[in-house]
Design a protein around this motif. Structure first.
Motif, mmCIF file in Angstrom:
data_model
loop_
_atom_site.group_PDB
_atom_site.id
_atom_site.type_symbol
_atom_site.label_atom_id
_atom_site.label_comp_id
_atom_site.label_asym_id
_atom_site.label_seq_id
_atom_site.Cartn_x
_atom_site.Cartn_y
_atom_site.Cartn_z
ATOM 1 N N UNK A 141 -4.405 0.864 -7.914
ATOM 2 C CA UNK A 141 -3.232 0.193 -8.463
ATOM 3 C C UNK A 141 -3.123 -1.239 -7.986
ATOM 4 N N UNK A 142 -2.742 -2.135 -8.908
ATOM 5 C CA UNK A 142 -2.489 -3.530 -8.550
ATOM 6 C C UNK A 142 -1.035 -3.684 -8.119
ATOM 7 N N UNK A 143 -0.827 -4.447 -7.075
ATOM 8 C CA UNK A 143 0.520 -4.681 -6.586
ATOM 9 C C UNK A 143 1.144 -5.922 -7.203
ATOM 10 N N UNK A 163 3.180 -12.524 1.176
ATOM 11 C CA UNK A 163 3.592 -11.120 1.142
ATOM 12 C C UNK A 163 3.333 -10.527 -0.242
ATOM 13 N N UNK A 164 3.024 -9.244 -0.268
ATOM 14 C CA UNK A 164 2.853 -8.520 -1.531
ATOM 15 C C UNK A 164 2.999 -7.034 -1.259
ATOM 16 N N UNK A 165 3.328 -6.243 -2.306
ATOM 17 C CA UNK A 165 3.515 -4.803 -2.138
ATOM 18 C C UNK A 165 3.042 -4.071 -3.387
ATOM 19 N N UNK A 166 2.943 -2.738 -3.269
ATOM 20 C CA UNK A 166 2.613 -1.905 -4.425
ATOM 21 C C UNK A 166 1.132 -1.741 -4.689
ATOM 22 N N UNK A 167 0.266 -1.879 -3.652
ATOM 23 C CA UNK A 167 -1.188 -1.809 -3.849
ATOM 24 C C UNK A 167 -1.723 -0.421 -3.502
ATOM 25 N N UNK A 168 -2.761 -0.010 -4.238
ATOM 26 C CA UNK A 168 -3.451 1.246 -3.955
ATOM 27 C C UNK A 168 -4.866 1.135 -4.515
#
Length: 440
Positions: A141-143, A163-168
């Motif tokens: 997943x792209x954040x 900062x970044x979030x939501x990655x997998x």
């Protein structure tokens, strides 16, 4: 081969004779040699076909994970048999039957989750023979786009944080200068939230006349895709300042920022209504055209060119191609909805792409997921789903911003240049059990 069992009776105690009967291979089942990669929240197709090519229309096709009886999808007796399907796959799978007579039996899985990752078996059986193939599904997943902030002076330079979030899965982070050369980071912190997605924060020190043009790049190595944001540190930031100057500048920034936000969010509010001529037949509008709700009943309405006939959408009556406008939408506790804007020429018939590619800029909730409708979608924290959303459009800059109307917290921004110069209109997608209202 197959085993056949015969019971022999004679003067002695009956006994069982097991005869191994070997049937020549009638077909082989071919899947994917390498792992199949799927993106969180999107759909994927698991390939599978028979060799040599032959019809599978009258065969049993069973997709399963670790246990044969707990199936992901089952096709038998010429139709899908999903009464005992694994609960987590209910409503999310489809055996693509267009090539069934040629032995093509791929499986489509919708709304990919992290739990979908792992081994899959494509099992095919006719009256006397069966074969199967095994392969891996990999989920990624792209954040969010990196957010760069300047946090002050440190060690004779400027401390810059990304900062970044939501990655997998866990991403790789790089700082680059204008020429693309990698820059060493001062610190890097990765965290994993309750949703199993990764967040990251990294920092470095920028010195005057050295790497004042820089970018923060976050890469998903599985998808081989990245998101990048850039910043330029002007010379004026490196001036030595006294504490009272810093305090004064902070006060001025806060003061003028508050004035700017007030002007942007309140002085440019616009009264919008919904256009009944565009509403999907499963959507019911209130008499004042301010509210819309989903219904299971398909209303008998003229199928005009303006009306959406596939996705449950409706446009606002008002359209804009210049200036700045804001309005608010009450979404309540509905679990299936999206709010935003669309090009006036957005496609109304058949399936549409709910993304900027399809002329739509929006955020929405699909059950247990809150996301921005980018391409691919950008996951947003489900804990921050507001009950009322403010939509702010700057037509001159081509920018759309979504804000929680209760706590004024920013939700997501489609950056400047995102929307074209074409006239745009408010857009709502209303799913089962949801009701949306335009606030006065």
């Amino acid at each position: 081969g197959n085993m056949k069992f015969f019971t022999c009776c004679g003067p002695c105690t009956p006994f069982l004779v097991v005869v191994l009967v070997h049937f020549p291979a009638k077909f082989t089942v071919i899947g994917a040699h390498d792992p199949v990669t799927a993106v969180l929240g999107q759909e994927t197709v698991l390939p599978c076909h028979l060799s040599p090519r032959m019809s599978a229309a009258n065969m049993e096709v069973r997709w399963f994970r670790s246990q044969f009886v707990s199936f992901v999808h089952l096709y038998r007796d010429g139709k899908d048999q999903n009464e005992k399907q694994m609960p987590e796959y209910q409503g999310r799978t489809e055996l693509l039957k267009a090539g069934l007579t040629d032995g093509n039996i791929p499986l489509r899985i919708l709304n990919i989750r992290q739990s979908d990752e792992g081994q899959y078996v494509c099992f095919v059986q006719d009256d006397t023979f069966y074969e199967e193939t095994v392969f891996e599904l990999q989920v990624a997943g792209l954040g969010s786009a990196p957010l760069i902030s300047i946090e002050g002076h440190e060690d004779g330079g400027i401390r810059v944080v990304c900062q970044s979030s939501g990655w997998y899965l866990e991403p790789v982070v790089l700082w680059r200068d204008l020429s693309g050369r990698h820059l060493p980071s001062l610190s890097e912190t990765k965290s994993r939230g309750d949703n199993n997605l990764f967040g990251i924060e990294t920092a470095l020190i920028v010195k005057k006349h050295s790497n004042q043009n820089l970018s923060c790049c976050i890469r998903n190595t599985v998808l081989n895709q990245e998101k990048e944001s850039a910043v330029y540190i002007a010379d004026s930031f490196f001036l030595r300042v006294t504490p009272w100057m810093v305090a004064l500048s902070v006060i001025l920034v806060v003061l003028f920022g508050f004035i700017g936000i007030t002007a942007y969010l309140f002085k440019m509010k616009v009264n919008v209504t919904l256009d009944p001529d565009t509403a999907h037949p499963k959507l019911v509008l209130s008499e004042d055209w301010k509210s819309v709700r989903w219904t299971d009943m398909w209303q008998r309405l003229p199928n005009t060119p303006e009306r959406f006939d596939y996705w449950p959408c409706v446009l606002g009556c008002e359209g804009f191609n210049s200036g700045r406008r804001c309005w608010e939408v009450e979404v309540g506790d509905g679990r299936f909805w999206a709010v935003g804007v669309a090009r006036e020429s957005v496609r109304r018939k058949g399936g549409i792409s709910c993304s900027p590619k399809g002329g739509i800029w929006a955020v929405g909730r699909w059950g247990g997921q809150f996301r921005a409708l980018t391409s691919p979608v950008t996951p947003l924290p489900l804990s921050r789903v507001p009950s009322r959303i403010r939509v702010c459009v700057d037509c001159d800059r081509g920018q759309v911003t979504f804000i929680g109307a209760g706590d004024e917290a920013p939700i997501f921004t489609f950056p400047p240049g995102s929307i074209p110069g074409e006239r745009i209109r408010p857009w709502l997608w209303v799913g089962p059990g949801s009701q949306l209202s335009l606030c006065p």
